[in-house]
Design a protein around this motif. Sequence first.
Motif, short mmCIF file in Angstrom:
data_model
loop_
_atom_site.label_atom_id
_atom_site.label_comp_id
_atom_site.label_asym_id
_atom_site.label_seq_id
_atom_site.Cartn_x
_atom_site.Cartn_y
_atom_site.Cartn_z
N SER A 1 -43.89 -46.28 -10.67
CA SER A 1 -45.18 -45.60 -10.51
C SER A 1 -45.39 -45.07 -9.10
O SER A 1 -44.73 -45.49 -8.15
CB SER A 1 -46.30 -46.61 -10.85
OG SER A 1 -47.56 -46.13 -10.47
N GLY A 2 -46.36 -44.16 -9.01
CA GLY A 2 -46.77 -43.65 -7.72
C GLY A 2 -47.55 -44.65 -6.89
O GLY A 2 -47.84 -44.38 -5.72
N ASP A 3 -47.88 -45.82 -7.46
CA ASP A 3 -48.60 -46.83 -6.67
C ASP A 3 -47.66 -47.66 -5.79
O ASP A 3 -48.11 -48.57 -5.11
CB ASP A 3 -49.42 -47.74 -7.58
CG ASP A 3 -48.55 -48.64 -8.47
OD1 ASP A 3 -47.31 -48.60 -8.36
OD2 ASP A 3 -49.13 -49.40 -9.28
N GLY A 4 -46.34 -47.33 -5.82
CA GLY A 4 -45.40 -48.04 -4.96
C GLY A 4 -44.75 -49.25 -5.59
O GLY A 4 -44.21 -50.09 -4.87
N SER A 5 -44.79 -49.34 -6.92
CA SER A 5 -44.19 -50.51 -7.57
C SER A 5 -43.41 -50.11 -8.82
O SER A 5 -43.64 -49.06 -9.42
CB SER A 5 -45.27 -51.53 -7.97
OG SER A 5 -46.06 -51.03 -9.03
N ALA A 6 -42.47 -50.98 -9.18
CA ALA A 6 -41.78 -50.91 -10.47
C ALA A 6 -42.02 -52.25 -11.16
O ALA A 6 -42.17 -53.28 -10.49
CB ALA A 6 -40.29 -50.64 -10.27
N ARG A 7 -42.06 -52.24 -12.50
CA ARG A 7 -42.36 -53.47 -13.25
C ARG A 7 -41.47 -53.56 -14.48
O ARG A 7 -41.03 -52.56 -15.03
CB ARG A 7 -43.83 -53.49 -13.70
CG ARG A 7 -44.88 -53.44 -12.61
CD ARG A 7 -44.88 -54.65 -11.71
NE ARG A 7 -45.15 -55.90 -12.41
CZ ARG A 7 -46.36 -56.46 -12.52
NH1 ARG A 7 -47.42 -55.85 -12.02
NH2 ARG A 7 -46.50 -57.63 -13.13
N VAL A 8 -41.25 -54.80 -14.91
CA VAL A 8 -40.54 -55.08 -16.16
C VAL A 8 -41.53 -55.71 -17.12
O VAL A 8 -42.25 -56.65 -16.76
CB VAL A 8 -39.35 -56.03 -15.93
CG1 VAL A 8 -38.67 -56.35 -17.25
CG2 VAL A 8 -38.34 -55.40 -14.98
N TRP A 9 -41.54 -55.19 -18.36
CA TRP A 9 -42.55 -55.62 -19.34
C TRP A 9 -41.90 -55.99 -20.67
O TRP A 9 -40.83 -55.48 -21.02
CB TRP A 9 -43.55 -54.49 -19.62
CG TRP A 9 -44.12 -53.82 -18.42
CD1 TRP A 9 -43.58 -52.77 -17.73
CD2 TRP A 9 -45.35 -54.14 -17.77
NE1 TRP A 9 -44.40 -52.41 -16.68
CE2 TRP A 9 -45.49 -53.23 -16.67
CE3 TRP A 9 -46.35 -55.09 -17.98
CZ2 TRP A 9 -46.59 -53.26 -15.82
CZ3 TRP A 9 -47.44 -55.11 -17.12
CH2 TRP A 9 -47.56 -54.21 -16.06
N ASP A 10 -42.57 -56.87 -21.40
CA ASP A 10 -42.23 -57.08 -22.80
C ASP A 10 -42.85 -55.94 -23.59
O ASP A 10 -44.07 -55.75 -23.56
CB ASP A 10 -42.79 -58.43 -23.27
CG ASP A 10 -42.40 -58.75 -24.70
OD1 ASP A 10 -42.83 -58.00 -25.61
OD2 ASP A 10 -41.68 -59.74 -24.91
N GLY B 1 -46.64 -56.54 -24.10
CA GLY B 1 -47.17 -55.92 -22.89
C GLY B 1 -47.22 -56.86 -21.70
O GLY B 1 -47.75 -56.51 -20.64
N ALA B 2 -46.67 -58.06 -21.85
CA ALA B 2 -46.70 -59.04 -20.75
C ALA B 2 -45.68 -58.68 -19.69
O ALA B 2 -44.57 -58.22 -19.99
CB ALA B 2 -46.40 -60.43 -21.30
N ALA B 3 -46.05 -58.90 -18.42
CA ALA B 3 -45.12 -58.68 -17.31
C ALA B 3 -44.08 -59.78 -17.31
O ALA B 3 -44.41 -60.97 -17.42
CB ALA B 3 -45.88 -58.65 -15.98
#
Length: 207
Positions: free
Chosen positions: A53-62, A66-68
Amino acid sequence: FSFIVFPVPANYCLIYSLLRCFCCFLRRIFDALALRAGLVHEFFGCGIDLTWSGDGSARVWDSTSGAALAPPFEHDKAVNGALFSADGGRILTWSADGSARVWDSTSGAALTPPLEHKDSVRGAQFSADGSRILTWSWDGSARLWCSGGSGAPLTPELPHDPVAGEPRIDRWETKLRTWTEAGGLRTWDLTIDTQWPIGKRVLRVEV
């Protein structure tokens, strides 16, 4: 056999430079819009989503609940892209803050220091065996790094035009191809002795 030679306008170089700058501007705008619209994501394995994302983060999700699945992988500016290693154990991110970084995909711990360029990193990829990382940037360079804990550079900064295309390592991982501003290719020999200091390594180039 015959051919026709067309005269080249005196202002050809100026026109080419203006068109190239315009293409560069459009690509940067597209990158920014893609991040803002949330169009970029990657799916790995069964039921796992990797987003950035443009917010400066990357995330991994189920992808079902939808859980991180891990803490955020954070940069100082927008994350331009992210991908999993072949075994899914690591995540490679690259950012507008001028760096790329490798993370543990489960704990979120950084596995390398920032792999730094002088401008926003346009793209990055793991080598086929996962031992090296190729990055390229809007600063006009590409570079190869160790993907282990040191994150040490394995090559000097290699000239590369990010507007012309993406650099590529060949299937045998012995040569790296980068683009010139004129749309040509340079081929760099990667069969170098990595025990030499980085400033003294010589890469043979074929134009």
